[in-house]
Design an enzyme around this catalytic site. Structure first.
Site, mmCIF file in Angstrom:
data_model
loop_
_atom_site.group_PDB
_atom_site.id
_atom_site.type_symbol
_atom_site.label_atom_id
_atom_site.label_comp_id
_atom_site.label_asym_id
_atom_site.label_seq_id
_atom_site.Cartn_x
_atom_site.Cartn_y
_atom_site.Cartn_z
ATOM 1 N N ASP A 32 0.855 -1.190 0.000
ATOM 2 C CA ASP A 32 0.000 0.000 0.000
ATOM 3 C C ASP A 32 0.891 1.240 0.000
ATOM 4 O O ASP A 32 1.887 1.320 0.721
ATOM 5 C CB ASP A 32 -0.925 -0.009 1.219
ATOM 6 C CG ASP A 32 -2.084 0.973 1.077
ATOM 7 O OD1 ASP A 32 -3.239 0.518 0.960
ATOM 8 O OD2 ASP A 32 -1.837 2.199 1.084
ATOM 9 N N ASN A 89 -12.999 -3.209 2.482
ATOM 10 C CA ASN A 89 -13.985 -2.135 2.563
ATOM 11 C C ASN A 89 -14.910 -2.250 1.355
ATOM 12 O O ASN A 89 -14.444 -2.413 0.228
ATOM 13 C CB ASN A 89 -13.279 -0.773 2.559
ATOM 14 C CG ASN A 89 -12.412 -0.581 3.795
ATOM 15 O OD1 ASN A 89 -12.792 -0.974 4.893
ATOM 16 N ND2 ASN A 89 -11.236 0.008 3.621
ATOM 17 N N GLN A 96 -14.252 2.588 1.221
ATOM 18 C CA GLN A 96 -13.672 2.134 -0.052
ATOM 19 C C GLN A 96 -13.423 3.336 -0.948
ATOM 20 O O GLN A 96 -14.340 4.139 -1.200
ATOM 21 C CB GLN A 96 -14.602 1.140 -0.759
ATOM 22 C CG GLN A 96 -13.957 0.544 -2.013
ATOM 23 C CD GLN A 96 -14.811 -0.532 -2.690
ATOM 24 O OE1 GLN A 96 -15.937 -0.811 -2.270
ATOM 25 N NE2 GLN A 96 -14.264 -1.129 -3.737
ATOM 26 N N HIS A 102 -10.306 -5.343 -3.318
ATOM 27 C CA HIS A 102 -8.962 -5.586 -2.781
ATOM 28 C C HIS A 102 -9.057 -5.988 -1.322
ATOM 29 O O HIS A 102 -9.948 -5.560 -0.591
ATOM 30 C CB HIS A 102 -8.066 -4.354 -2.945
ATOM 31 C CG HIS A 102 -8.673 -3.075 -2.455
ATOM 32 N ND1 HIS A 102 -9.593 -2.356 -3.188
ATOM 33 C CD2 HIS A 102 -8.510 -2.375 -1.302
ATOM 34 C CE1 HIS A 102 -9.963 -1.277 -2.517
ATOM 35 N NE2 HIS A 102 -9.322 -1.268 -1.356
ATOM 36 N N HIS A 104 -6.977 -5.907 2.158
ATOM 37 C CA HIS A 104 -5.858 -5.321 2.893
ATOM 38 C C HIS A 104 -5.292 -6.394 3.822
ATOM 39 O O HIS A 104 -6.052 -7.020 4.578
ATOM 40 C CB HIS A 104 -6.320 -4.154 3.773
ATOM 41 C CG HIS A 104 -6.851 -2.956 3.045
ATOM 42 N ND1 HIS A 104 -6.104 -1.812 2.837
ATOM 43 C CD2 HIS A 104 -8.059 -2.708 2.497
ATOM 44 C CE1 HIS A 104 -6.844 -0.907 2.199
ATOM 45 N NE2 HIS A 104 -8.034 -1.427 1.986
HETATM 46 P P1 AMP Z 1 -9.735 1.363 0.210
HETATM 47 O O1 AMP Z 1 -9.806 2.660 0.977
HETATM 48 O O2 AMP Z 1 -10.150 0.155 0.977
HETATM 49 O O3 AMP Z 1 -10.426 1.469 -1.137
HETATM 50 O O4 AMP Z 1 -8.198 1.120 -0.075
HETATM 51 C C1 AMP Z 1 -7.497 1.702 -1.126
HETATM 52 C C2 AMP Z 1 -6.043 1.657 -0.757
HETATM 53 O O5 AMP Z 1 -5.284 1.835 -1.922
HETATM 54 C C3 AMP Z 1 -5.605 2.740 0.232
HETATM 55 O O6 AMP Z 1 -5.092 2.116 1.412
HETATM 56 C C4 AMP Z 1 -4.539 3.517 -0.540
HETATM 57 O O7 AMP Z 1 -3.481 3.932 0.278
HETATM 58 C C5 AMP Z 1 -4.097 2.509 -1.580
HETATM 59 N N1 AMP Z 1 -3.540 3.045 -2.800
HETATM 60 C C6 AMP Z 1 -4.045 4.064 -3.554
HETATM 61 N N2 AMP Z 1 -3.276 4.271 -4.635
HETATM 62 C C7 AMP Z 1 -2.260 3.369 -4.571
HETATM 63 C C8 AMP Z 1 -1.132 3.078 -5.398
HETATM 64 N N3 AMP Z 1 -0.881 3.758 -6.529
HETATM 65 N N4 AMP Z 1 -0.300 2.075 -5.018
HETATM 66 C C9 AMP Z 1 -0.532 1.393 -3.892
HETATM 67 N N5 AMP Z 1 -1.577 1.610 -3.065
HETATM 68 C C10 AMP Z 1 -2.424 2.589 -3.400
#
Ligand code: AMP
Ligand code: ZN
Length: 116
Positions: A32, A89, A96, A102, A104
């Site tokens: 992440d 999420n 989300q 995805h 985590h």
């Molecule tokens: P969610 O809030 O459950 O949709 O999680 C999305 C996650 O994606 C967050 O924890 C972000 O920090 C992560 N994220 C967003 N852009 C990137 C990226 N380019 N590379 C890696 N993680 C990312």
């Protein structure tokens, strides 16, 4: 089955770089970008599924593979003991922000409960 403009489809295809930790024909794991724990890995299917709410019956095995990859990575990251957390999420109120399903994988610190 990728969706143009989807950030995680673009990471899965290699179009956007990420710190990849494991990759199979079906599932990709990468760190992440904004880690919330010493280990914070995202596990995604290559197939675009926007959220748990959009899962089809036929996606059950694919999501099972995401769980098995999380299990293996927890061992590799040395967080299997004393424990780790897996979070999905689903929808805006749950937090989300990326609408490509995805998982985590979080560990390396004590987790609070209930989650925020
Ligand atoms: P969610 O809030 O459950 O949709 O999680 C999305 C996650 O994606 C967050 O924890 C972000 O920090 C992560 N994220 C967003 N852009 C990137 C990226 N380019 N590379 C890696 N993680 C990312
Ligand atoms: Zn996608």
């Amino acid at each position: 089955m990728s969706e143009s403009g989807c950030l995680f489809c673009r990471i899965a295809s290699g179009e956007i770089p990420a710190q990849e930790v494991r990759s199979t024909p079906d599932v990709v794991a990468f760190r992440d970008i904004n880690p919330q724990a010493p280990t914070h890995i995202l596990i995604i299917p290559r197939k675009h599924i926007s959220s748990v709410s959009e899962m089809a019956e036929e996606d059950a095995e694919l999501v099972g593979k995401m769980f098995l990859m999380a299990r293996d990575l927890a061992v590799e990251e040395d967080i299997s003991e004393p424990g780790f957390r897996m979070v999905v999420n689903a929808g805006a109120d749950a937090g989300q922000t990326v609408f490509h399903i995805h998982l985590h994988l979080l560990g390396g610190r004590v987790m609070g409960w209930p989650p925020g």
